[in-house]
Design a protein around this motif. Structure first.
Motif, short mmCIF file in Angstrom:
data_model
loop_
_atom_site.label_atom_id
_atom_site.label_comp_id
_atom_site.label_asym_id
_atom_site.label_seq_id
_atom_site.Cartn_x
_atom_site.Cartn_y
_atom_site.Cartn_z
N CYS A 121 -0.12 3.27 0.46
CA CYS A 121 -0.15 3.70 -0.95
C CYS A 121 -0.20 5.22 -1.05
O CYS A 121 0.44 5.82 -1.93
CB CYS A 121 -1.34 3.08 -1.67
SG CYS A 121 -1.19 1.32 -2.03
N ALA A 158 -3.08 -0.66 3.84
CA ALA A 158 -2.64 -0.56 2.46
C ALA A 158 -2.95 0.81 1.86
O ALA A 158 -2.14 1.39 1.14
CB ALA A 158 -3.28 -1.66 1.62
N ARG A 159 -4.13 1.33 2.17
CA ARG A 159 -4.53 2.63 1.62
C ARG A 159 -3.60 3.75 2.10
O ARG A 159 -3.17 4.58 1.32
CB ARG A 159 -5.98 2.92 2.02
CG ARG A 159 -6.54 4.23 1.48
CD ARG A 159 -8.03 4.32 1.76
NE ARG A 159 -8.58 5.65 1.49
CZ ARG A 159 -8.88 6.11 0.29
NH1 ARG A 159 -8.66 5.37 -0.78
NH2 ARG A 159 -9.39 7.33 0.13
N ARG A 163 -6.45 -6.24 -2.16
CA ARG A 163 -5.82 -5.39 -3.16
C ARG A 163 -6.20 -3.93 -2.88
O ARG A 163 -7.36 -3.66 -2.58
CB ARG A 163 -6.27 -5.77 -4.57
CG ARG A 163 -5.80 -7.14 -5.02
CD ARG A 163 -6.29 -7.45 -6.44
NE ARG A 163 -5.76 -8.71 -6.95
CZ ARG A 163 -6.31 -9.88 -6.74
NH1 ARG A 163 -7.42 -9.98 -6.02
NH2 ARG A 163 -5.76 -10.98 -7.23
N ALA A 164 -5.25 -3.04 -3.00
CA ALA A 164 -5.51 -1.61 -2.81
C ALA A 164 -5.11 -0.88 -4.08
O ALA A 164 -4.02 -1.09 -4.63
CB ALA A 164 -4.70 -1.07 -1.63
N GLU A 165 -6.01 -0.03 -4.56
CA GLU A 165 -5.71 0.76 -5.75
C GLU A 165 -4.69 1.84 -5.42
O GLU A 165 -4.65 2.37 -4.31
CB GLU A 165 -6.99 1.40 -6.28
CG GLU A 165 -8.03 0.41 -6.76
CD GLU A 165 -7.54 -0.40 -7.96
OE1 GLU A 165 -6.84 0.20 -8.82
OE2 GLU A 165 -7.86 -1.59 -8.04
N GLY A 166 -3.88 2.20 -6.41
CA GLY A 166 -2.96 3.31 -6.25
C GLY A 166 -3.67 4.64 -6.46
O GLY A 166 -4.87 4.70 -6.73
N PHE A 167 -2.92 5.73 -6.32
CA PHE A 167 -3.46 7.07 -6.49
C PHE A 167 -2.76 7.76 -7.65
O PHE A 167 -1.54 7.70 -7.78
CB PHE A 167 -3.25 7.89 -5.21
CG PHE A 167 -3.96 7.33 -4.01
CD1 PHE A 167 -5.28 7.64 -3.76
CD2 PHE A 167 -3.30 6.47 -3.13
CE1 PHE A 167 -5.95 7.13 -2.66
CE2 PHE A 167 -3.95 5.96 -2.02
CZ PHE A 167 -5.27 6.28 -1.78
N THR A 190 4.13 -4.45 -3.74
CA THR A 190 3.85 -3.12 -4.30
C THR A 190 3.90 -3.15 -5.82
O THR A 190 4.69 -3.88 -6.42
CB THR A 190 4.84 -2.08 -3.76
OG1 THR A 190 6.18 -2.49 -4.06
CG2 THR A 190 4.70 -1.93 -2.25
N GLU A 214 -0.83 -5.16 -3.00
CA GLU A 214 -1.58 -6.26 -2.42
C GLU A 214 -0.95 -6.60 -1.08
O GLU A 214 0.28 -6.55 -0.94
CB GLU A 214 -1.56 -7.49 -3.33
CG GLU A 214 -2.22 -7.28 -4.68
CD GLU A 214 -2.19 -8.53 -5.54
OE1 GLU A 214 -2.76 -9.55 -5.11
OE2 GLU A 214 -1.61 -8.49 -6.63
N GLU A 225 0.06 1.49 -9.53
CA GLU A 225 -1.09 0.58 -9.60
C GLU A 225 -1.55 0.11 -8.22
O GLU A 225 -2.54 -0.60 -8.11
CB GLU A 225 -0.75 -0.63 -10.47
CG GLU A 225 -0.35 -0.28 -11.90
CD GLU A 225 -1.41 0.55 -12.61
OE1 GLU A 225 -2.61 0.21 -12.50
OE2 GLU A 225 -1.03 1.54 -13.26
N GLY A 226 -0.83 0.50 -7.16
CA GLY A 226 -1.26 0.13 -5.82
C GLY A 226 -0.46 -1.01 -5.23
O GLY A 226 0.74 -1.15 -5.49
#
Length: 317
Positions: A288, A284-285, A241-245, A225, A232, A229-230
């Protein structure tokens, strides 16, 4: 069919969280917390079946914690109590950005005194995942209990999950803390770890190289985590890789636990089958999103989202 999806073991304590004060004075409100307790509640909020193994003092704070878990649908049959020790406390302070710092009062607290003969192993053996941290390994009695429970889980073929959750100021010996982190990771099939903790444990800056240096034969999933920033997620053969919100952060207490609970709920719901990058990305999405939602509210346990809240949050993005 197992009675529980996830059983956790570890610290269950009161977070004393600061309240806004116009006159600048320091005022605090008691909030239920402790990472393993947060994970148990988080799983239950998502529709899972969870239980916790721990110990509390027989006073107002201990009763508050047990009542909170019960009210959230977590089985409290594995929670012991004592009149001889008090429930642990964590005094929380927040920066202007909502990041948290902790001052712990855990010396001689009730949960650190949980012994192997107080373990409700019948609950543990009737679960699909047994979730642990590293803090219980800082005290000899609770360390013995956790190691006994992990051995029982492994003997029963139950998946072990770990979040090292390293807290430098709770250990007298930094090397012992790092050894405890490596120990729980070395026993786990599912791991969540922050990027900072990963570097602490391995000394390797490259994330994938660091993860692979910790990989072992029974490991299935590692999530790294990165806060806003998300994250991996790694499996033996894949890496996403997953972007954060972006959200308006109130405080970050419990964000990692929300991520962990959501990841466990998703993995159990998928029967631990994660072949394909699209499935990893979906897990991951959601994890996050759970962490981001938790950051928008005060307190750890009470701010953990349910499935509907995550669905609604993601529908707008």
């Amino acid at each position: 069919m197992s009675r529980f999806d996830v059983v956790t073991i570890g610290e269950l304590l009161i977070d004393l969280v600061p309240l806004p004060s116009a006159d600048g004075s320091m005022r605090f409100v008691a909030k239920p917390g402790g990472a393993p307790g947060n994970v148990a509640v988080g799983v239950a909020r998502l529709g899972g079946r969870s239980a916790m193994l721990t110990k509390v003092g027989e006073e107002a704070f201990g009763r508050m914690l047990v009542d909170t878990l019960r009210a959230n649908g977590v089985s409290v049959d594995g929670i012991a109590s004592t009149t001889e020790r008090r429930t642990g406390l964590a005094v929380v302070t927040l920066t202007d950005q909502g990041d948290r710092d902790f001052f712990f009062y855990r010396d001689g607290c009730a949960d650190s005194d949980l012994s192997p003969d107080e373990l409700a192993l019948d609950l543990l053996r009737d679960s699909r995942v047994f979730h642990v941290g590293s803090l219980y390994l800082a005290q000899p009695t609770s360390a013995s209990a956790q190691r006994h429970a992990v051995a029982a889980a492994q003997a029963a073929g139950i998946m072990v999950s770990a979040d090292p959750n390293l807290r430098v100021h709770l250990w007298n010996d930094r090397d012992a803390m790092l050894a405890a982190g490596r120990e729980v990771i070395g026993l786990a099939g599912i791991v969540k770890i922050s990027d900072e903790e990963l570097v602490m444990l391995t000394g390797i800056e490259d994330t994938e190289a660091a993860v692979r240096s910790l990989w072992h034969d029974t490991m299935q999933v590692v999530a790294v985590t990165r806060g806003p920033e998300g994250a991996e997620i790694f499996t033996a053969g894949d890496h996403i890789r997953a972007e954060g919100f972006k959200v308006e952060t109130v405080d970050t207490i419990g964000c990692g636990d929300a991520f962990m609970a959501t990841m466990l709920a998703e993995l159990v719901g998928r029967d631990f089958r994660l072949s394909g990058r699209d499935k990893l990305a979906a897990v991951a999405r959601r994890a996050c999103a759970a962490g981001a939602l938790t950051a928008t509210r005060t307190g750890g346990m009470e701010s953990l989202p349910d499935r509907a809240a995550i669905d609604q949050f993601l529908a707008g993005r």
